[in-house]
Write an enzyme that holds these catalytic residues in place. Structure first.
Site, short mmCIF file in Angstrom:
data_model
loop_
_atom_site.label_atom_id
_atom_site.label_comp_id
_atom_site.label_asym_id
_atom_site.label_seq_id
_atom_site.Cartn_x
_atom_site.Cartn_y
_atom_site.Cartn_z
N LYS A 192 51.86 41.71 78.91
CA LYS A 192 50.71 41.07 79.53
C LYS A 192 50.33 41.87 80.78
O LYS A 192 51.18 42.10 81.63
CB LYS A 192 51.06 39.63 79.92
CG LYS A 192 49.91 38.87 80.61
CD LYS A 192 50.33 37.47 81.06
CE LYS A 192 49.15 36.74 81.71
NZ LYS A 192 49.52 35.39 82.21
N ASP A 200 50.21 25.62 87.79
CA ASP A 200 49.28 26.05 86.73
C ASP A 200 49.95 26.57 85.46
O ASP A 200 49.28 27.05 84.55
CB ASP A 200 48.27 27.10 87.24
CG ASP A 200 47.26 26.51 88.20
OD1 ASP A 200 47.18 25.27 88.27
OD2 ASP A 200 46.55 27.27 88.87
P1 ATP Z 1 44.77 31.70 82.31
O1 ATP Z 1 45.27 32.07 83.67
O2 ATP Z 1 43.28 31.64 82.18
O3 ATP Z 1 45.42 30.46 81.76
P2 ATP Z 1 46.26 34.00 81.33
O4 ATP Z 1 45.57 35.29 81.12
O5 ATP Z 1 47.16 33.87 82.51
O6 ATP Z 1 45.17 32.85 81.28
P3 ATP Z 1 48.31 32.81 79.66
O7 ATP Z 1 48.01 31.40 80.00
O8 ATP Z 1 49.58 33.42 80.18
O9 ATP Z 1 47.07 33.76 80.00
O10 ATP Z 1 48.35 33.00 78.07
C1 ATP Z 1 47.17 32.95 77.29
C2 ATP Z 1 47.55 32.79 75.84
O11 ATP Z 1 48.32 33.90 75.40
C3 ATP Z 1 48.41 31.58 75.55
O12 ATP Z 1 47.65 30.41 75.34
C4 ATP Z 1 49.13 32.01 74.30
O13 ATP Z 1 48.31 31.84 73.16
C5 ATP Z 1 49.34 33.48 74.52
N1 ATP Z 1 50.67 33.72 75.13
C6 ATP Z 1 50.94 33.89 76.44
N2 ATP Z 1 52.25 34.09 76.66
C7 ATP Z 1 52.84 34.03 75.45
C8 ATP Z 1 54.19 34.16 74.99
N3 ATP Z 1 55.22 34.39 75.82
N4 ATP Z 1 54.42 34.06 73.67
C9 ATP Z 1 53.41 33.83 72.81
N5 ATP Z 1 52.13 33.70 73.16
C10 ATP Z 1 51.83 33.80 74.46
CA CA Z 2 47.46 29.73 81.44
CA CA Z 3 47.27 32.76 84.48
#
Ligand code: ATP
Ligand code: CA
Ligand code: CA
Length: 413
Positions: free
Chosen positions: A150, A278
């Site tokens: 990520k 969050d």
């Molecule tokens: P936001 O801050 O807008 O919520 P973000 O970019 O921080 O978004 P996350 O909430 O970490 O993103 O994850 C977004 C999506 O990615 C999750 O809903 C899930 O579908 C997928 N995802 C994230 N981490 C994992 C993981 N460890 N294993 C599987 N899928 C994941």
């Molecule tokens: Ca999130």
């Molecule tokens: Ca986030």
């Protein structure tokens, strides 16, 4: 679009980034193994002969980052080099992450092979998740589904480094922790172009089985519903309101329900202490009895991959000598490997009770948001409500954590 994500082919917008990530990890992680990067002459046990942080006289060494690596160009691992131009690569706190990988049962050699072993035809390339979160982070999967990359902003990377000692201690003491499994934190800095920080984590859905439904739960109802647009996608992530409407619980049986509730409590206590909020509980559900037409690409990768992808991926033999202490009593029968109680069924947990068989994959995600780092807009009304900033940061993560626990305790049975 394919739920497994889009293969990063040559010419893909993330192609150069992927090559830099792979070249960087291959070299940086290879170095930390004390070899030239070729994971060939050591047994997993030898890689795991690591000192615990407490055994380091100088903690700073354990959490220090080595010098930045410089690359003239990437792609040399491909038979025909596709140069991406010069870039720098940084491996943050490699000793701490190496120790974490050991705690999670991730062999460093396998780690490198999963992430870096792109074949000439691009077959084992990383895949990019088509619909990432609103934050703009990119998500890449390793071809074998074990790992997720990520990309994260600077303040989240900073936060991960700051919380690393406490996180590591928590993981040591809580082998069933539902917190994200962090395996490495890195930065790619191209000669021209923006630098990218990224974290490598365990994929919560490390299976080629179809995840029929996924939920991202926070314990809040405000805006917590998948939109009409989102519902059109096969890989839609439903939210709290959708889960309530589903009218079914997560059936873990009394013993595992209790361990789940207890573990969530412990994990939340840490997050609350660190002033984090969050985060969500991500749940994937596979229905074994649903007939499925696997998508062509899913079928292809399933058939061609002769390795044990159906097995939980995060299990490697551990050195008994090093596996002392609290963990030992949790070890499974062969007394060599430990598997989290929530990952013992092929990386997930099978339902107990309930009307039909279900296979769950679950864990907490997105924990790198400090209350004080949230968008200013969100602060405003709360500032009015609570007065000083100091009060907010102590009150809010607590409220968040309590609401989160409260909701999760109502959805398991
Ligand atoms: P936001 O801050 O807008 O919520 P973000 O970019 O921080 O978004 P996350 O909430 O970490 O993103 O994850 C977004 C999506 O990615 C999750 O809903 C899930 O579908 C997928 N995802 C994230 N981490 C994992 C993981 N460890 N294993 C599987 N899928 C994941
Ligand atoms: Ca999130
Ligand atoms: Ca986030």
């Amino acid at each position: 679009k394919n739920v497994l994500g889009e293969i990063i082919y040559k010419g893909h917008p993330s192609w150069a980034l992927m090559l830099n990530i792979q070249t960087g990890i291959r070299n940086a992680v290879g170095k930390s193994m004390g070899t030239d990067g070729a994971p060939n002459n050591k047994t997993p046990q030898q890689y795991h002969t690591l000192r615990k942080p407490s055994e380091f006289r100088n903690q700073k060494d354990f959490y220090a980052s080595p010098k930045t690596l410089r690359f003239d160009s990437a792609g040399s691992a491909m038979t025909n080099a596709h140069s991406t131009g010069p870039f720098k690569f940084k491996d943050y706190c490699p000793n701490a992450f190496r120790y974490l990988r050991y705690l999670f049962g991730i062999d460093t050699a396998d780690f490198m092979v999963s992430l870096c072993n792109t074949l000439k035809n691009g077959e084992n390339a990383l895949r990019e998740l088509p619909t990432p979160g609103k934050s703009g982070s990119l998500f890449f999967f390793s071809h074998d589904m074990k790992f997720i990359i990520k990309t994260i902003p600077k303040d989240e990377a900073r936060l991960l480094r700051d919380i690393l000692p406490e996180y590591l201690e928590h993981i040591e003491a809580n082998p069933n922790s539902l917190l994200p499994r962090f395996f490495g934190l890195y930065r790619v800095k191209p000669h021209s172009g923006r630098q990218v920080r990224f974290v490598v984590m365990g994929n919560l859905f490390p299976t080629k089985k179809k995840i029929h439904e996924r939920y991202d739960l926070k314990g809040s109802v405000v805006g917590r519903e998948a939109s009409v647009e989102e519902r059109k996608s096969e890989s839609v992530t439903f939210k709290d309101i959708d889960f309530r409407n589903r009218k079914h619980k997560i059936y873990l049986g009394p013993t595992k329900k209790q361990s789940f509730v207890d573990q969530i409590k412990k994990d939340c206590k840490l997050l609350q202490k660190l002033n984090i909020m969050d985060y969500s509980l991500l749940i994937g559900i596979h229905y074994p009895h649903r007939e499925e037409q696997p998508s062509p690409s899913l079928l292809r990768s399933t058939l061609e991959d002769s390795s044990d992808c159906e097995q939980s991926p995060s299990i490697e033999p551990r050195n008994k000598e090093n596996g002392r202490s609290k963990r030992e009593k949790h070890y499974s029968m062969d007394n060599e490997t430990y598997i989290s109680a929530f990952q013992q069924d092929e990386g997930g947990i099978k339902s107990q009770g309930g009307d039909s068989e279900e296979h769950y994959f679950l864990g907490i995600i997105d924990i790198l948001m400090l209350y004080s780092l949230r968008k200013k807009v969100e602060h405003t009304y709360k500032t009015i409500r609570f007065g000083t900033k100091q009060e907010i940061s102590s009150v809010e993560p607590e409220e968040y954590s309590e609401r989160f626990q409260e909701f999760l305790s109502t959805i398991v049975e």
